[in-house]
Design a protein around this motif. Structure first.
Motif, PDB file in Angstrom:
ATOM      1  N   MET A 153       0.853  -1.196   0.000  1.00  0.00           N
ATOM      2  CA  MET A 153       0.000   0.000   0.000  1.00  0.00           C
ATOM      3  C   MET A 153       0.885   1.241   0.000  1.00  0.00           C
ATOM      4  N   ASP A 154       0.249   2.390  -0.266  1.00  0.00           N
ATOM      5  CA  ASP A 154       0.945   3.648  -0.068  1.00  0.00           C
ATOM      6  C   ASP A 154       1.226   3.823   1.432  1.00  0.00           C
ATOM      7  N   TYR A 155       2.132   4.714   1.738  1.00  0.00           N
ATOM      8  CA  TYR A 155       2.516   4.865   3.137  1.00  0.00           C
ATOM      9  C   TYR A 155       1.323   5.243   4.006  1.00  0.00           C
ATOM     10  N   ASP A 156       0.306   5.895   3.392  1.00  0.00           N
ATOM     11  CA  ASP A 156      -0.849   6.353   4.158  1.00  0.00           C
ATOM     12  C   ASP A 156      -2.012   5.381   4.095  1.00  0.00           C
ATOM     13  N   GLY A 157      -1.779   4.174   3.550  1.00  0.00           N
ATOM     14  CA  GLY A 157      -2.827   3.158   3.526  1.00  0.00           C
ATOM     15  C   GLY A 157      -3.630   3.107   2.242  1.00  0.00           C
ATOM     16  N   ALA A 158      -3.392   4.054   1.364  1.00  0.00           N
ATOM     17  CA  ALA A 158      -4.160   4.069   0.116  1.00  0.00           C
ATOM     18  C   ALA A 158      -3.567   3.073  -0.876  1.00  0.00           C
ATOM     19  N   ASN A 159      -4.354   2.764  -1.889  1.00  0.00           N
ATOM     20  CA  ASN A 159      -3.914   1.889  -2.981  1.00  0.00           C
ATOM     21  C   ASN A 159      -3.462   0.522  -2.474  1.00  0.00           C
ATOM     22  N   LEU A 160      -4.256  -0.084  -1.598  1.00  0.00           N
ATOM     23  CA  LEU A 160      -3.919  -1.400  -1.042  1.00  0.00           C
ATOM     24  C   LEU A 160      -4.012  -2.460  -2.138  1.00  0.00           C
ATOM     25  N   ARG A 161      -3.022  -3.337  -2.144  1.00  0.00           N
ATOM     26  CA  ARG A 161      -2.993  -4.408  -3.144  1.00  0.00           C
ATOM     27  C   ARG A 161      -2.358  -5.634  -2.509  1.00  0.00           C
ATOM     28  N   TYR A 162      -2.908  -6.830  -2.823  1.00  0.00           N
ATOM     29  CA  TYR A 162      -2.381  -8.067  -2.222  1.00  0.00           C
ATOM     30  C   TYR A 162      -1.378  -8.711  -3.158  1.00  0.00           C
ATOM     31  N   LEU A 163      -0.324  -9.225  -2.562  1.00  0.00           N
ATOM     32  CA  LEU A 163       0.742  -9.844  -3.342  1.00  0.00           C
ATOM     33  C   LEU A 163       0.680 -11.365  -3.303  1.00  0.00           C
ATOM     34  N   THR A 164       0.094 -11.911  -2.242  1.00  0.00           N
ATOM     35  CA  THR A 164      -0.055 -13.364  -2.136  1.00  0.00           C
ATOM     36  C   THR A 164      -1.472 -13.678  -1.663  1.00  0.00           C
ATOM     37  N   ASP A 165      -1.838 -14.944  -1.759  1.00  0.00           N
ATOM     38  CA  ASP A 165      -3.124 -15.331  -1.193  1.00  0.00           C
ATOM     39  C   ASP A 165      -2.930 -15.820   0.233  1.00  0.00           C
ATOM     40  N   ALA A 166      -4.013 -16.228   0.848  1.00  0.00           N
ATOM     41  CA  ALA A 166      -3.965 -16.602   2.256  1.00  0.00           C
ATOM     42  C   ALA A 166      -3.862 -18.104   2.446  1.00  0.00           C
ATOM     43  N   SER A 167      -3.389 -18.808   1.427  1.00  0.00           N
ATOM     44  CA  SER A 167      -3.336 -20.268   1.521  1.00  0.00           C
ATOM     45  C   SER A 167      -2.212 -20.756   2.401  1.00  0.00           C
ATOM     46  N   THR A 168      -1.239 -19.943   2.652  1.00  0.00           N
ATOM     47  CA  THR A 168      -0.119 -20.358   3.481  1.00  0.00           C
ATOM     48  C   THR A 168       0.334 -19.181   4.340  1.00  0.00           C
TER      49      THR A 168
END
Lengths: 442, 374
Positions: free
Chosen positions: A193-208
C-alpha cells in the motif's frame, strides 16, 4: 610624582577608550538558546483550475498534500474555513497580509490543468508568509490522472523537504502482512500500500503463512518467509508482476529473517541447521551462501548498515537476547545493548546514525532507538506488544506493529516520530503486521 | 612628705562640690503629687436609670426636625443642618416645627424662580451637601439649583452647543454656492531642501537672476536632503566675522563624502532585564519543531536592523555565519530564526525608545543545543 601619576592615568584612559567606544558602537548581541517545539501552521488552498475536471483534481490534490504534512506532526493545517485570502491566479502576487492574519507561516499555492494528451500538469509554489517571499522556485509535475495521489505526495515531499531540510517520505509504499480471522486460525497474506494506507494491493493469497516481508532498496522486489513447504523458506517476489521464486537452501534447514543489502544484490538471513541458528549471506544471482557466524547461540534478525559494511543482529550468546554489530563479512561481534531487558529485531537507520529495536522489559514491549555504539538509548513507545520497527526513507519516522491483548487482540500498524511524538495508527482497514517501509518511488 | 598633686586637689574639690549639691540642692527631694478632689453625690438607682435613658437615645438622631412644606410664594425652605446636634442636648433653632415623632413628609418644594429672589435672605441657610444623611429616604430627586447668575430678566437655558455671549444672535450659515472669503493666513512652506549636494565648484556659471537681488541660498545640509524638516527657529544674526569660523567648524564636522549625519546619542546601554525581555520575546516564536536533525545541530548568527517602532526591518534580516552544519541545514535554521524575529516583532518589540541607538542593530545567535533530539 603627581605629574607622573596623572600622565600614567591619562595614558591608560587613552588606551582603554577605543575598546570602550567599539563596544558602545557595536550591535546589540543576544543568544537565543530556548525555543518552542510545535507544529508549524500552514495553509494549502485549493489549487487553481480552469475546468470542472481539473477543479476536482485541484481539490483532491490539496487535501492529500495537507494530510501528508499534517500527518508528520510537524505541521498544522489551517482549515479553509479560516482563510481570508483567496488564490485565484497562480501567477498573481500573494497577499501575504491575508495569510499573516490567520498566522499561516507557510503557504502552498498551485495550479492544475489537463494537457492535450490528457495528462495532469500540476504547478506549485511554497511561500514563507512572514518573510513575504517564495521558498525556492516553483515546480511542475506531470503524470497520468490515475496517479494523482502520487503527484500530491511528491508535492508534499517537496514542501516537507524545503521547510524541514530533510527528505520526505510521502511518495513511498509499505509492504506488510495482512491478517484476518480469529487468533488461532489467522490467515496471513502479503499486501502493499501507499505509506498512508491508500492503494492497497495483495501480493499473495492466504493459503499459506507468510512472514517478515522486506523491500529491496529499489522497491521493486520483496523478500519474505513462507511456510509453503512446511518449513520456513525465503522467497523473492517481484512487485510488478507478483512473480516469485524460492531462494536455494539446503534441504532440512529453516531459513528466515531475510533482508537485502544496500546494493540489492545480497541477502543476509538466518539459517537453522542441526538445532543451531546462524547468520548467512547469499548472492542472489548465483545462489551461493556464506556463513557469517558460528556460535552455539541463536543469531537472527540481521540488518545491513546503509553503506553495507556492517551488520547489526540479535543474539542470545550472553544468555539473553541482545544486539550486536559485526563486519558484513563476519567475524567478531561487538555487543551494543546493555540495558535491562531483552532486545531484538534491530534495524539500521537509513541515515546510519541510529538503530531501531524492540525491547521487552518488565512485561511490556517497547520500540526504541540507540546510537550504533549503544549510547543514548531512547524508548519511543510502550504497550502490551510492540515489535518489528521499520524506518521511513528519511530516517525520521518509524513504523511498527502493535498488537492488543486478549482473545480478540488484533495487530495494527503504527508510526511514531523518532522524538517519541506523533504516534499514529496507519489506516490498513484490517489487521496488519510486519511492515517494511520501501524507498521513495522514482 | 609626699607632694600633693594639683590635679588631685582639683579632683577632690570637685567631688566635694558635687556631693554637697546633691544633698543641699534637693536632687533627691520630690514634690508630693497634688491630689485632685472631686465632689461625690449620691444618686439613687431610679435617677441613674433616668440619666442613662436620656443619654442613650439613638432614635433622636433620626427624628430630624423637618419644616413644614412652605406655602406658595414663600422663600425656599431650608433643611436643618443639625446633624451633630442631639435632639435633647441641642434643640433646633426653629421652635415652631412639628413634634419630633411626626412622620417626615416629603417637601414638595417648587423650583425657586430667580425673579423671586429678594434682598431679604431666609433665616436658615441651604443645607450643605454633607447633610445628605438627614434627608428622608423617600425624598424626591434633588431639584436643580437655580441659575447661579442673577439677572433682571429670566433667561432660558441656552442650547448645549451654543456659545455663551452677552447678546443672543441667531445662527447664520452660509448659503450653498455662496462665495466664502478666505481668512488671511500666513504663507507657510517647508524648509528648502535639495535632492543632492551641489558644491560651489559644481555650480554652473549661470547669469544672475534678473528679477531678484537676493543671493542664492546655500545648499541644504546633507541629512536634510529629500526629507521633511521642522521649521527651524529664527537664528539671531551672526556677525560676519564669526560666520566664517562657524562655517569652517561645520565643514570640518560634516563628512565630505555625504554620508548621513552621526546618529543621535546612544544613551545608556540596555539593562540586563531589557535584554532578557527581548530574548524571551524572540524565543517564544522560535519554533524548531519542524527543523531537521541536522538543522537542529546548526547554530546561526542572524543580523537584523530595527525600526524605531521596535519592528524588525524584514529586508535587513540576514545570515551572518553558522557553525555545526551544512549550508543547507544553516539555511533551514536561518529561516526558522527569521520567522521568529518577524512573527514576534510584528507589533514591535518592547524596547526603550531613548536607547534606540543601542538596539538599532542586533545580532542574534540562535543556538539550538538545548532543543536537539537526543
Amino acid at each position: 610624582m603627581m605629574r607622573f601619576f596623572l600622565s600614567l592615568l591619562a595614558a591608560c584612559a587613552l588606551w582603554a577608550m577605543p575598546a570602550a567606544a567599539q563596544q558602545d558602537s557595536g550591535p546589540l548581541r543576544l543568544e537565543i538558546t530556548e525555543g518552542v517545539i510545535e507544529p508549524m501552521p500552514f495553509a494549502v488552498p485549493d489549487l487553481v483550475a480552469d475546468t470542472p475536471r481539473a477543479q476536482d483534481f485541484a481539490r483532491r490534490l490539496a487535501r492529500v498534500i495537507a494530510a501528508d504534512l499534517s500527518g508528520t506532526g510537524l505541521f498544522r493545517e489551517i482549515p479553509a474555513q479560516a482563510h481570508i485570502g483567496r488564490i485565484t491566479s497562480f501567477d498573481s502576487p500573494v497577499q501575504f497580509a491575508d495569510w499573516r492574519a490567520i498566522n499561516a507561516q507557510a503557504l502552498v499555492t498551485g495550479a492544475v490543468r489537463l494537457d492535450g494528451a490528457g495528462r495532469l500538469v500540476v504547478r506549485f509554489r511554497i511561500h514563507d508568509v512572514f518573510a513575504g517571499q517564495e521558498l525556492g522556485r516553483g515546480q511542475q509535475l506531470v503524470g497520468e490522472p490515475d496517479g494523482w495521489r502520487r503527484i500530491a505526495h511528491k508535492v508534499a515531499d517537496q514542501v516537507y523537504s524545503r521547510i524541514t531540510g530533510e527528505g520526505g517520505y510521502f511518495d513511498s509504499r509499505v509492504v506488510f502482512v495482512e491478517e484476518s480471522g480469529p487468533k488461532d486460525r489467522r490467515a496471513k497474506r502479503l499486501a502493499i500500500m501507499d505509506y498512508d494506507g491508500a492503494n492497497l494491493r495483495y501480493l499473495t493469497d492466504a493459503s499459506t503463512i507468510v512472514l517478515a516481508p522486506r523491500f529491496s532498496p529499489t522497491g521493486d522486489r520483496v523478500l519474505y518467509t513462507s511456510y509453503e513447504t512446511g518449513f520456513p523458506r525465503i522467497y523473492l517476489l517481484d512487485v510488478a508482476d507478483v512473480g516469485r521464486r524460492v531462494l536455494p537452501t539446503t534441504d532440512g534447514t529453516m531459513s528466515f529473517a531475510p533482508r537485502f543489502s544496500p546494493d540489492g544484490r545480497t541477502v543476509v538471513y538466518s539459517l537453522t541447521q542441526g538445532g543451531n541458528t546462524d547468520l548467512y549471506t547469499m548472492d542472489i544471482a548465483s545462489g551461493r551462501s556464506t556463513r557469517l557466524t558460528s556460535a552455539p547461540s541463536i543469531e537472527t534478525a540481521p540488518s545491513f548498515s546503509p553503506d553495507g559494511s556492517r551488520i547489526v543482529f540479535e543474539s542470545d550468546r550472553s544468555g539473553s537476547p541482545q544486539l550486536y554489530i559485526m563486519e558484513a563479512r563476519g567475524g567478531d561481534a561487538q555487543r551494543i545493548s546493555f540495558g535491562q531487558g531483552r532486545y531484538g529485531t534491530p534495524v539500521w537507520s537509513p541515515r546510519g546514525d541510529l538503530v531501531a529495536f524492540t525491547k521487552q522489559s518488565k512485561g511490556r514491549f517497547h520500540i526504541g532507538v540507540m546510537r550504533t555504539d549503544g549510547s543514548e538509548e531512547r524508548l519511543l513507545t510502550a504497550s502490551f506488544l510492540d515489535e518489528g520497527p521499520t524506518w521511513a526513507p528519511n530516517g525520521r519516522v518509524i513504523m511498527f506493529t502493535r498488537e492488543t491483548r486478549g482473545e480478540r487482540g488484533e495487530a495494527r500498524l503504527y508510526t511514531v516520530d523518532i522524538s517519541g511524538r506523533n504516534l499514529r495508527q496507519v489506516a490498513t482497514g484490517g489487521g496488519a503486521s510486519d511492515p517494511s517501509w520501501g524507498p521513495l518511488q522514482e | 612628705m609626699p607632694r600633693v598633686n594639683t590635679g588631685q586637689i582639683i579632683s577632690g574639690a570637685a567631688h566635694l562640690a558635687v556631693i554637697g549639691w546633691v544633698f543641699l540642692g534637693g536632687v533627691f527631694r520630690s514634690d508630693p503629687p497634688q491630689v485632685e478632689v472631686v465632689e461625690a453625690v449620691a444618686v439613687s438607682s431610679e435617677e441613674y436609670a433616668a440619666i442613662m435613658a436620656r443619654q442613650s437615645a439613638p432614635e433622636a438622631v433620626a427624628d430630624v426636625d423637618t419644616p413644614e412644606p412652605p406655602a406658595a410664594g414663600e422663600a425656599a425652605p431650608a433643611l436643618s443642618s443639625g446633624a451633630d446636634a442631639a435632639p435633647e442636648t441641642r434643640p433646633p433653632e426653629a421652635r415652631d416645627t412639628p413634634p419630633p415623632d411626626s412622620v417626615p413628609e416629603v417637601p414638595a418644594r417648587p423650583a425657586p424662580a430667580p425673579s423671586e429672589v429678594t434682598d431679604s435672605a431666609p433665616a436658615l441657610s441651604v443645607p450643605a451637601e454633607d447633610t445628605a444623611a438627614l434627608v428622608p429616604e423617600r425624598s424626591l430627586r434633588p431639584q436643580p439649583r437655580p441659575a447661579p447668575r442673577v439677572a433682571p430678566e429670566p433667561v432660558a437655558p441656552p442650547e448645549p452647543d451654543v456659545r455663551v455671549d452677552d447678546v443672543t444672535r441667531p445662527e447664520v450659515a452660509p448659503d450653498e454656492g455662496a462665495e466664502v472669503a478666505e481668512e488671511p493666513q500666513e504663507a507657510t512652506a517647508p524648509e528648502e531642501a535639495a535632492t543632492e549636494i551641489v558644491t560651489e565648484a559644481e555650480e554652473t556659471g549661470a547669469p544672475a537672476p534678473a528679477a531678484s537681488v537676493r543671493p542664492r541660498a546655500r545648499p541644504a545640509r546633507p541629512e536634510a536632503a529629500g526629507t521633511e524638516t521642522a521649521a527651524a527657529p529664527e537664528q539671531p544674526p551672526v556677525p560676519d566675522t564669526d560666520r566664517d569660523a562657524v562655517s569652517d567648524a561645520l565643514a570640518a564636522a560634516l563628512n565630505d563624502d555625504g554620508t548621513p549625519a552621526p546618529r543621535r546619542a546612544a544613551g545608556p546601554p540596555l539593562s540586563a532585564g531589557e535584554k532578557d525581555a527581548l530574548r524571551v520575546a524572540v524565543q517564544q516564536c522560535w519554533n524548531v519543531g519542524s527543523l531537521s536533525s541536522e538543522a537542529l545541530a546548526t547554530t546561526v548568527v542572524v543580523a537584523v536592523e530595527m525600526a524605531e517602532t521596535g519592528r524588525p526591518d524584514i529586508a535587513s534580516i540576514r545570515l551572518l555565519r553558522h557553525t555545526g552544519g551544512t549550508a543547507s541545514a544553516a539555511q533551514q535554521a536561518f529561516e526558522a530564526a527569521r520567522r521568529a524575529i518577524i512573527r514576534c516583532g510584528a507589533d514591535g518589540y518592547d524596547l526603550p525608545q531613548e536607547k534606540y541607538a543601542r538596539w538599532r542593530d542586533i545580532e542574534m545567535t540562535f543556538n539550538p543545543e538545548n532543543m536537539r533530539i537526543k
